[in-house]
Write an enzyme that holds these catalytic residues in place. Structure first.
Site, PDB file in Angstrom:
ATOM      1  N   ASP A   1      -2.830  -1.643  10.186  1.00 49.41           N
ATOM      2  CA  ASP A   1      -2.782  -0.944   8.914  1.00 49.41           C
ATOM      3  C   ASP A   1      -3.458   0.425   9.025  1.00 49.41           C
ATOM      4  OD1 ASP A   1      -2.226  -0.559   6.263  1.00 49.41           O
ATOM      5  OD2 ASP A   1      -3.697  -1.971   5.506  1.00 49.41           O
TER       6      ASP A   1
ATOM      7  N   LEU B   1       0.524 -11.617  29.741  1.00 55.46           N
ATOM      8  CA  LEU B   1       0.352 -11.563  28.292  1.00 55.46           C
ATOM      9  C   LEU B   1       1.680 -11.821  27.587  1.00 55.46           C
ATOM     10  CD1 LEU B   1      -1.487 -10.773  25.825  1.00 55.46           C
ATOM     11  CD2 LEU B   1      -0.591  -8.445  26.107  1.00 55.46           C
TER      12      LEU B   1
ATOM     13  N   HIS C   1       2.847   6.910  12.266  1.00 55.49           N
ATOM     14  CA  HIS C   1       3.529   5.797  12.936  1.00 55.49           C
ATOM     15  C   HIS C   1       3.629   6.041  14.446  1.00 55.49           C
ATOM     16  CE1 HIS C   1       4.270   3.912   9.179  1.00 55.49           C
ATOM     17  NE2 HIS C   1       5.145   4.806   8.749  1.00 55.49           N
TER      18      HIS C   1
END
Length: 231
Positions: free
Chosen positions: A17, A128, A34
């Site tokens: 956020d 991962l 962004h």
């Protein structure tokens, strides 16, 4: 030094956020926030394995995000497409497995094609696991699971049944959920899976989040006692 109770979290989920606020503070368009946020994603992916993290879920785009202005949605979709292309090129080097959680509709066909190719081509990697919560809403996920069970003729539904019918049933529940930018809510994210998750809220805006901030969150988690309803 305070006592350490927990090993590093195996699964960390992040609500990313603050991109818009980061841009606004610099008199930049939201698109700039962004793009910087995408750089933070790269930093966290690179830092996670060394911290013992095996699964990383990122809240990339929620079902509610479709209500944003069309121009911003187009920017996000363009950025997503470029990011998927980047993962396609770098996954082998990073031993990175990609999963995606969320509804397929109404994502653009070209993005769905890239997602399918990426998930399939990285399925055999064992480093991962990056789980992208994309066009994701937890209430929708739970509803989807219940409807699937009803369609199977289930008359009695257990918590284990619902867990087995989530978007990624093999994904372990997150030990730790991080939210950046100072907000303190889940925003329809992993409501089922977060039943016993620890939460870490930081005022740091997502584009400024880095390896050191991730380490802080991991260390804070390790210093907490998890009782799971016991003593």
């Amino acid at each position: 030094m305070s006592q350490t109770f927990n090993p590093p979290a195996q699964h960390i989920a992040i609500i990313m956020d603050g991109n818009g606020r980061w841009a606004a503070a610099r008199n930049l368009p939201r698109s700039a926030g962004h793009k910087e946020g995408a750089k933070a994603v790269r930093r966290v992916i690179e830092a996670a394995p060394a911290l013992g993290i095996k699964f990383l879920t990122l809240y990339a785009f929620s079902t509610e995000n479709w209500s944003r202005p069309k121009e911003e949605i187009n920017t996000l979709m363009d950025l997503l497409e470029k990011t998927l292309d980047e993962y396609q090129k770098s996954a082998q080097k990073q031993n990175l497995r990609i999963w995606v959680s969320g509804e397929r509709e109404p994502l653009p066909p070209q993005i769905l094609e890239k997602i399918d190719r990426l998930v399939q081509s990285t399925a055999h990697y064992d480093g991962l696991t990056l789980n992208l919560a994309l066009n994701y809403g937890s209430q929708q996920e739970i509803t989807h699971a219940v409807n699937a069970l009803i369609a199977q003729g289930k008359k009695h539904i257990t918590p284990q049944d619902i867990s087995a019918h989530l978007f990624q049933p093999q994904l372990p529940a997150p030990e730790l959920i991080i939210r950046t930018s100072g907000e303190q809510r889940l925003s329809n994210f992993l409501l089922w899976q977060a039943a016993y998750s620890e939460f870490y809220f930081t005022p740091v805006l997502w584009p400024d989040f880095n390896e050191e901030e991730l380490k802080k969150a991991v260390l804070e988690y390790q210093h907490r006692q998890r009782r799971f309803g016991g003593i």
